[in-house]
Design a protein around this motif. Sequence first.
Motif, PDB file in Angstrom:
ATOM      1  N   ALA A 168      63.609  32.351  66.836  1.00  0.00           N
ATOM      2  CA  ALA A 168      64.672  32.317  65.829  1.00  0.00           C
ATOM      3  C   ALA A 168      65.218  30.896  65.678  1.00  0.00           C
ATOM      4  CB  ALA A 168      65.786  33.277  66.206  1.00  0.00           C
ATOM      5  N   ILE A 169      65.511  30.263  66.802  1.00  0.00           N
ATOM      6  CA  ILE A 169      66.047  28.903  66.751  1.00  0.00           C
ATOM      7  C   ILE A 169      65.029  27.945  66.145  1.00  0.00           C
ATOM      8  CG2 ILE A 169      66.831  26.960  68.166  1.00  0.00           C
ATOM      9  CD1 ILE A 169      68.064  28.982  70.074  1.00  0.00           C
ATOM     10  N   ALA A 170      63.741  28.184  66.428  1.00  0.00           N
ATOM     11  CA  ALA A 170      62.693  27.295  65.929  1.00  0.00           C
ATOM     12  C   ALA A 170      62.615  27.265  64.407  1.00  0.00           C
ATOM     13  CB  ALA A 170      61.344  27.717  66.505  1.00  0.00           C
ATOM     14  N   ARG A 171      63.249  28.203  63.747  1.00  0.00           N
ATOM     15  CA  ARG A 171      63.212  28.235  62.280  1.00  0.00           C
ATOM     16  C   ARG A 171      64.241  27.303  61.645  1.00  0.00           C
ATOM     17  NH1 ARG A 171      62.906  33.855  59.424  1.00  0.00           N
ATOM     18  NH2 ARG A 171      62.187  32.427  57.786  1.00  0.00           N
ATOM     19  N   TRP A 172      65.038  26.633  62.485  1.00  0.00           N
ATOM     20  CA  TRP A 172      66.080  25.794  61.886  1.00  0.00           C
ATOM     21  C   TRP A 172      65.496  24.673  61.032  1.00  0.00           C
ATOM     22  CZ3 TRP A 172      66.700  20.601  62.204  1.00  0.00           C
ATOM     23  CH2 TRP A 172      66.172  19.910  63.285  1.00  0.00           C
ATOM     24  N   VAL A 173      64.325  24.162  61.388  1.00  0.00           N
ATOM     25  CA  VAL A 173      63.718  23.095  60.590  1.00  0.00           C
ATOM     26  C   VAL A 173      63.405  23.610  59.187  1.00  0.00           C
ATOM     27  CG1 VAL A 173      61.731  21.569  60.357  1.00  0.00           C
ATOM     28  CG2 VAL A 173      62.795  21.889  62.597  1.00  0.00           C
ATOM     29  N   GLU A 174      62.797  24.790  59.108  1.00  0.00           N
ATOM     30  CA  GLU A 174      62.508  25.401  57.806  1.00  0.00           C
ATOM     31  C   GLU A 174      63.791  25.642  57.017  1.00  0.00           C
ATOM     32  OE1 GLU A 174      60.685  29.588  55.981  1.00  0.00           O
ATOM     33  OE2 GLU A 174      60.808  29.271  58.148  1.00  0.00           O
ATOM     34  N   HIS A 175      64.813  26.175  57.711  1.00  0.00           N
ATOM     35  CA  HIS A 175      66.081  26.441  57.036  1.00  0.00           C
ATOM     36  C   HIS A 175      66.735  25.157  56.540  1.00  0.00           C
ATOM     37  CE1 HIS A 175      66.412  30.414  59.499  1.00  0.00           C
ATOM     38  NE2 HIS A 175      65.744  30.591  58.377  1.00  0.00           N
ATOM     39  N   ALA A 176      66.659  24.104  57.350  1.00  0.00           N
ATOM     40  CA  ALA A 176      67.242  22.823  56.945  1.00  0.00           C
ATOM     41  C   ALA A 176      66.515  22.251  55.741  1.00  0.00           C
ATOM     42  CB  ALA A 176      67.209  21.832  58.112  1.00  0.00           C
ATOM     43  N   ALA A 177      65.191  22.390  55.716  1.00  0.00           N
ATOM     44  CA  ALA A 177      64.408  21.884  54.585  1.00  0.00           C
ATOM     45  C   ALA A 177      64.741  22.655  53.305  1.00  0.00           C
ATOM     46  CB  ALA A 177      62.918  21.975  54.900  1.00  0.00           C
ATOM     47  N   LEU A 178      64.907  23.961  53.428  1.00  0.00           N
ATOM     48  CA  LEU A 178      65.286  24.770  52.263  1.00  0.00           C
ATOM     49  C   LEU A 178      66.689  24.409  51.782  1.00  0.00           C
ATOM     50  CD1 LEU A 178      63.893  28.247  53.352  1.00  0.00           C
ATOM     51  CD2 LEU A 178      63.048  26.821  51.478  1.00  0.00           C
ATOM     52  N   TRP A 179      67.588  24.190  52.730  1.00  0.00           N
ATOM     53  CA  TRP A 179      68.948  23.756  52.378  1.00  0.00           C
ATOM     54  C   TRP A 179      68.899  22.427  51.624  1.00  0.00           C
ATOM     55  CZ3 TRP A 179      70.877  19.180  54.511  1.00  0.00           C
ATOM     56  CH2 TRP A 179      72.194  18.876  54.166  1.00  0.00           C
ATOM     57  N   ALA A 180      68.099  21.486  52.111  1.00  0.00           N
ATOM     58  CA  ALA A 180      67.984  20.180  51.452  1.00  0.00           C
ATOM     59  C   ALA A 180      67.417  20.327  50.043  1.00  0.00           C
ATOM     60  CB  ALA A 180      67.121  19.245  52.289  1.00  0.00           C
ATOM     61  N   ASP A 181      66.480  21.272  49.854  1.00  0.00           N
ATOM     62  CA  ASP A 181      65.963  21.531  48.506  1.00  0.00           C
ATOM     63  C   ASP A 181      67.114  21.859  47.561  1.00  0.00           C
ATOM     64  OD1 ASP A 181      63.363  21.170  49.339  1.00  0.00           O
ATOM     65  OD2 ASP A 181      62.897  23.314  49.477  1.00  0.00           O
ATOM     66  N   GLY A 182      68.016  22.714  48.026  1.00  0.00           N
ATOM     67  CA  GLY A 182      69.153  23.102  47.186  1.00  0.00           C
ATOM     68  C   GLY A 182      70.094  21.963  46.910  1.00  0.00           C
ATOM     69  N   VAL A 183      70.322  21.115  47.920  1.00  0.00           N
ATOM     70  CA  VAL A 183      71.188  19.951  47.719  1.00  0.00           C
ATOM     71  C   VAL A 183      70.607  19.030  46.654  1.00  0.00           C
ATOM     72  CG1 VAL A 183      72.084  17.860  48.818  1.00  0.00           C
ATOM     73  CG2 VAL A 183      72.161  20.028  50.047  1.00  0.00           C
ATOM     74  N   CYS A 184      69.318  18.788  46.732  1.00  0.00           N
ATOM     75  CA  CYS A 184      68.676  17.879  45.771  1.00  0.00           C
ATOM     76  C   CYS A 184      68.635  18.474  44.378  1.00  0.00           C
ATOM     77  CB  CYS A 184      67.263  17.541  46.237  1.00  0.00           C
ATOM     78  SG  CYS A 184      67.227  16.531  47.743  1.00  0.00           S
ATOM     79  N   LYS A 185      68.387  19.765  44.259  1.00  0.00           N
ATOM     80  CA  LYS A 185      68.372  20.404  42.950  1.00  0.00           C
ATOM     81  C   LYS A 185      69.740  20.299  42.286  1.00  0.00           C
ATOM     82  CE  LYS A 185      64.663  23.712  43.821  1.00  0.00           C
ATOM     83  NZ  LYS A 185      64.329  25.160  44.044  1.00  0.00           N
ATOM     84  N   LYS A 186      70.777  20.546  43.066  1.00  0.00           N
ATOM     85  CA  LYS A 186      72.128  20.453  42.513  1.00  0.00           C
ATOM     86  C   LYS A 186      72.449  19.015  42.118  1.00  0.00           C
ATOM     87  CE  LYS A 186      76.929  21.719  43.289  1.00  0.00           C
ATOM     88  NZ  LYS A 186      77.898  22.403  44.170  1.00  0.00           N
ATOM     89  N   GLN A 187      72.060  18.070  42.953  1.00  0.00           N
ATOM     90  CA  GLN A 187      72.316  16.658  42.666  1.00  0.00           C
ATOM     91  C   GLN A 187      71.613  16.231  41.387  1.00  0.00           C
ATOM     92  OE1 GLN A 187      72.005  13.058  45.599  1.00  0.00           O
ATOM     93  NE2 GLN A 187      69.964  13.347  44.767  1.00  0.00           N
ATOM     94  N   ASN A 188      70.398  16.679  41.192  1.00  0.00           N
ATOM     95  CA  ASN A 188      69.613  16.276  40.031  1.00  0.00           C
ATOM     96  C   ASN A 188      70.109  16.906  38.732  1.00  0.00           C
ATOM     97  OD1 ASN A 188      67.970  14.678  41.631  1.00  0.00           O
ATOM     98  ND2 ASN A 188      66.483  16.303  41.975  1.00  0.00           N
ATOM     99  N   LYS A 189      70.860  17.998  38.843  1.00  0.00           N
ATOM    100  CA  LYS A 189      71.417  18.639  37.662  1.00  0.00           C
ATOM    101  C   LYS A 189      72.706  17.956  37.185  1.00  0.00           C
ATOM    102  CE  LYS A 189      69.600  23.328  38.370  1.00  0.00           C
ATOM    103  NZ  LYS A 189      69.969  24.738  38.688  1.00  0.00           N
ATOM    104  N   GLU A 190      73.347  17.254  38.109  1.00  0.00           N
ATOM    105  CA  GLU A 190      74.647  16.638  37.792  1.00  0.00           C
ATOM    106  C   GLU A 190      74.465  15.334  37.030  1.00  0.00           C
ATOM    107  OE1 GLU A 190      76.509  16.300  41.595  1.00  0.00           O
ATOM    108  OE2 GLU A 190      77.062  18.422  41.686  1.00  0.00           O
TER     109      GLU A 190
END
Length: 269
Positions: free
Chosen positions: A247-269
Amino acid sequence: MKFERIELSGSAYMEAYIADPVKDFTRRALLVIPGGGYHGICSAREGEPIAMAFLPYGYNAFVLHYTVGRLAPFPCQEIEAASAIAYVKAHAEELGVKADEVFAVGFSAGGHLAASTGVFWKLDAVERAGISPSSARPTGVMLIYPVISPEHHRGSFENLLCTDTPTREQLEAVAIERHVDADSSPAFIMHTSNDSVVDVKNSLVLASAYRDAGVEFEMHIYPDAPHGAALGNRITRCGVEKWEDPAIARWVEHAALWADGVCKKQNKE
């Protein structure tokens, strides 16, 4: 892949892990900041393994080696981290990354430094060092069992401030939760609830500060693992059974998905 050492100000430097270019694809950048209590740097577990783990998610990674061992007090370390981010942005094309998608990930005391880059990028000392505030600000920060508050962890702050008897004013100046504002970089936070070295309260007070400031964050609290799980898999297990947890080992995947959302929002602004 290309590997190189990039010198920064003073004794600080980065180890760069740059993947071979692929047509029509530009990678994001990740500044990796290992922990070590501001006494040493745990690069064997929280440096290269982290860099390699993020490569499949489309990052080039830069492991920061910063001033520790009470050789110089804060804000020396923030200036070094800010200069690393500014360097990556200024040399984005040759490093094969997007200048507007530069993240920082930090562990334990390195989590404090990563958090500092997202909060203290406007610090006067950074600008006096010749680093423009906009070039020092990361797109987002990933904070893994981070040291945040002197109220919930002390030793790292004594090392950071180079004194066994820091004043209240000195401690407040480096307490991340006291400086979060609307301009702080978005954060991804990971901790374990029974961390006996860096209390999970560090992450909880930071999350509360982010909520009060109206800045987006994502937080994952896992129930049972000692401090220092790193990747949470067999690569960084190092003989500690509970450092390996699917479960803990999935944090890298979760962080990468979170970063995807940050960048998508940034690019829309």
